[in-house]
Design an enzyme around this catalytic site. Structure first.
Site, mmCIF file in Angstrom:
data_model
loop_
_atom_site.group_PDB
_atom_site.id
_atom_site.type_symbol
_atom_site.label_atom_id
_atom_site.label_comp_id
_atom_site.label_asym_id
_atom_site.label_seq_id
_atom_site.Cartn_x
_atom_site.Cartn_y
_atom_site.Cartn_z
ATOM 1 N N HIS A 135 0.963 -1.224 0.062
ATOM 2 C CA HIS A 135 0.481 -0.201 0.005
ATOM 3 C C HIS A 135 0.813 1.121 0.192
ATOM 4 C CE1 HIS A 135 0.016 0.543 4.527
ATOM 5 N NE2 HIS A 135 0.042 -0.977 4.668
ATOM 6 N N ASP B 4 -0.096 4.074 1.230
ATOM 7 C CA ASP B 4 -0.413 5.173 1.907
ATOM 8 C C ASP B 4 -0.346 5.343 3.101
ATOM 9 O OD1 ASP B 4 -2.159 3.040 2.445
ATOM 10 O OD2 ASP B 4 -3.301 4.029 3.636
ATOM 11 N N ASP C 191 6.249 0.273 6.576
ATOM 12 C CA ASP C 191 5.508 0.007 6.479
ATOM 13 C C ASP C 191 4.499 1.563 5.649
ATOM 14 O OD1 ASP C 191 2.447 -0.179 6.729
ATOM 15 O OD2 ASP C 191 2.246 0.108 8.870
ATOM 16 N N GLU D 176 -5.098 1.448 2.438
ATOM 17 C CA GLU D 176 -5.360 0.402 3.728
ATOM 18 C C GLU D 176 -5.061 0.652 5.236
ATOM 19 O OE1 GLU D 176 -3.153 -2.535 6.130
ATOM 20 O OE2 GLU D 176 -2.282 -0.227 6.122
ATOM 21 N N GLU D 177 -4.599 2.135 4.903
ATOM 22 C CA GLU D 177 -4.884 1.993 6.827
ATOM 23 C C GLU D 177 -5.881 3.014 7.570
ATOM 24 O OE1 GLU D 177 -2.136 1.873 8.578
ATOM 25 O OE2 GLU D 177 -0.283 1.949 7.485
ATOM 26 N N ASP E 249 0.564 -9.830 0.562
ATOM 27 C CA ASP E 249 1.105 -8.400 1.621
ATOM 28 C C ASP E 249 2.273 -8.949 2.674
ATOM 29 O OD1 ASP E 249 0.144 -6.661 1.666
ATOM 30 O OD2 ASP E 249 -2.643 -6.701 2.492
ATOM 31 N N HIS F 112 4.507 2.961 12.596
ATOM 32 C CA HIS F 112 3.172 3.642 13.454
ATOM 33 C C HIS F 112 3.776 4.356 14.209
ATOM 34 C CE1 HIS F 112 -0.693 1.619 11.247
ATOM 35 N NE2 HIS F 112 0.611 1.232 10.261
#
Ligand SMILES: [Zn+2]
Length: 493
Positions: free
Chosen positions: A121, A123, A157, A191-192, A218, A462
């Site tokens: 992803h 984002d 990520d 995705e987030e 993934d 994150h």
């Protein structure tokens, strides 16, 4: 007395049997080390420079009610097209829901083999203002320091993976590689936020076009090092599925009144009691076949007593399950978790509340479902005064993909080829990923990121100071190149 002698004899027999089995899993002489990547210094620097630039695009997912930054996402698309010209020459690109990217690298000659899909992803999560000062380097600058570390939001990520996939495609296309089946590169933009506009829509398109994938890979789990107590060797974990979630609201209504003349209960006490009841009746801990496979894979690295327990699971299972669950992180793999997180009731200390509610968040193991969780809660609470409401519908857990599936085997073989003969085991992802949207269009969905996760890595995802070493990045490119060759090359199974 005689019976007692027999008992001793049987016990001795049992002990020697258990100990004997333990020696079947002899520890390796030294912890296994990782193989170094193939890329030379110049190529590694080049790859790192590309990820550094990718990080500067602020493709941030702020929330479902905030529109994506059009310029950032479109700028990122253009950056990919200009940075990877050979990949773009051999692949078809489709833009989905304005910002997600669906690339198809068609088979050289269609042989009817099912396509594979590699997911990432574009984002990233925002960096909170108050956390900014804690970053060693600004999160969207893509700084590469003298120690060979690349800093920024998305380094792990998941832009690091996306860029590694594109680097691998570019390298293969440049070398004239021709896949024997279609390869999809599917890059979601939300995705987030759950992937409803990106991955879900792409999966819908595949379905509509009658495309069934052999497997999809993934993000979601990685190579764990220093995370499993007593295990020195890195351990590759391939995730077969992910947990679901639901929040249940337990609410009660009452006529209220003055606190000087209360009944035996209040709306507050009823709601609290329901929350406590489900908390104190947790789901049983199950040491299932996947956790067993993981324990067997790491057993050779453990000391004698732990090996003894793992090899003789037929006798030690309940005890071991209880021991393992002492760590809530490990316990999460063994059952649906129950977390009583919020309460609301009352307005004044001397007024009996007319309403009370308790919110309980469940993370659903693949063996349970939103419906079964709700039903179980209803049975535990067993009180007509309590209303149980499912907040927001919940999210089902995915099915567990097979460890005997072709995708799992290919990923496992590539890990061993690229990282050395490290222990390898299936696992479960406890967070959500885009992969869950592909369950109905892929025979198997797997989650594995070819990097090493240590105790400090977890806080970066994150969190603060997200970074990757440029050597690890180069290794990721090698991994994906090898995986594509193995899965779609001349000698692909
Ligand atoms: Zn991610």
């Amino acid at each position: 007395m005689r019976i007692f002698n027999y008992f001793i004899l049987a016990l001795l027999g049992l002990v020697s049997f258990m100990v004997g089995r333990t020696y079947l899993l002899l520890p390796s002489a030294a912890p296994v080390a990782l193989i170094m990547p193939q890329a030379g210094e110049a190529e590694t620097a080049h790859i790192a420079a590309n990820l550094s630039r990718a990080i500067t695009y602020k493709t941030i997912s702020y929330g479902l009610d905030v529109a994506p930054d059009d310029a950032a996402f479109k700028g990122f698309h253009t950056f990919l097209a200009t940075t990877y010209p050979n990949a773009h020459r051999v692949m078809e690109r489709e833009i989905v829901s304005n910002y997600s990217l669906m690339y198809r690298w068609p088979a050289a000659e269609p042989k009817g083999k099912k396509p594979i899909a590699l997911l990432a992803h574009m984002d990233v999560v925002p960096v909170p203002e108050r956390g900014l000062g804690d970053w060693a380097h600004p999160p969207f600058a893509g700084v590469i320091d003298e120690a060979g570390k690349l800093w920024g939001r998305g380094a792990l990520d998941d832009k690091g993976i996306l860029i590694s996939l594109m680097e691998a495609a570019e390298r293969l296309a440049r070398a004239g590689f021709q896949p024997d089946r279609d390869i999809f590169f599917l890059f979601g933009h939300d995705e987030e936020l759950g992937g409803d506009k990106g991955a879900a829509v792409i999966a819908g398109l595949l379905k509509k076009r009658g495309i069934q994938l052999a497997w999809a890979l993934d993000e979601g789990s990685a190579i764990a090092e220093g995370l499993i107590p007593g295990v020195k060797s890195p351990v590759a974990l391939i995730s077969l599925g992910e947990k679901g979630s639901v929040t249940l609201k337990f609410s009660a209504e009452d006529s209220g009144g003055h606190s000087s003349a209360p009944k035996a209960f209040t709306a507050a006490s009823l709601a609290a009691k329901a929350g406590v009841a489900v908390t104190e009746n947790p789901y049983p801990l199950v040491l299932d076949e996947h956790l067993e496979a993981m324990l067997l894979a790491i057993a050779p690295e453990m000391d004698f007593s732990k090996r003894l327990a793992i090899v003789n699971l037929w006798a030690t299972r309940p005890l071991l399950a209880e021991q393992l669950a002492k760590s809530p992180t490990v316990g999460a793999f063994m059952h649906t978790t129950t977390a009583f997180t919020m309460m609301k009731s009352g307005t004044k200390t001397n007024i009996l509340p007319q309403y009370g509610e308790a919110l309980v968040n469940y993370r659903i193991h693949p063996r349970d479902s939103v419906a079964s969780v709700t039903e179980r809660a209803r049975n535990i609470v067993d009180d007509e005064r309590i209303m149980i409401t499912n907040m927001g519908g919940g999210r089902e857990a995915t099915a567990m993909s097979s460890v005997s599936g072709k995708g799992y085997r290919l990923i496992a073989e590539t890990i061993r080829e690229q990282f050395g003969d490290i222990p390898l085991a299936p696992t479960l992802t406890v967070q959500g990923t885009d992969a869950r949207h592909y369950g109905s269009v892929a025979d198997g969905t797997y989650r594995f990121m070819p990097f090493v996760v240590g105790p400090d890595t977890l806080g970066q995802i994150h969190g603060t100071n997200e970074h990757i070493s440029v050597v690890a990045l180069a290794r990721q490119v090698d991994f994906f190149e090898a995986l594509i060759r193995r899965a779609t090359g001349e000698h692909a199974p």
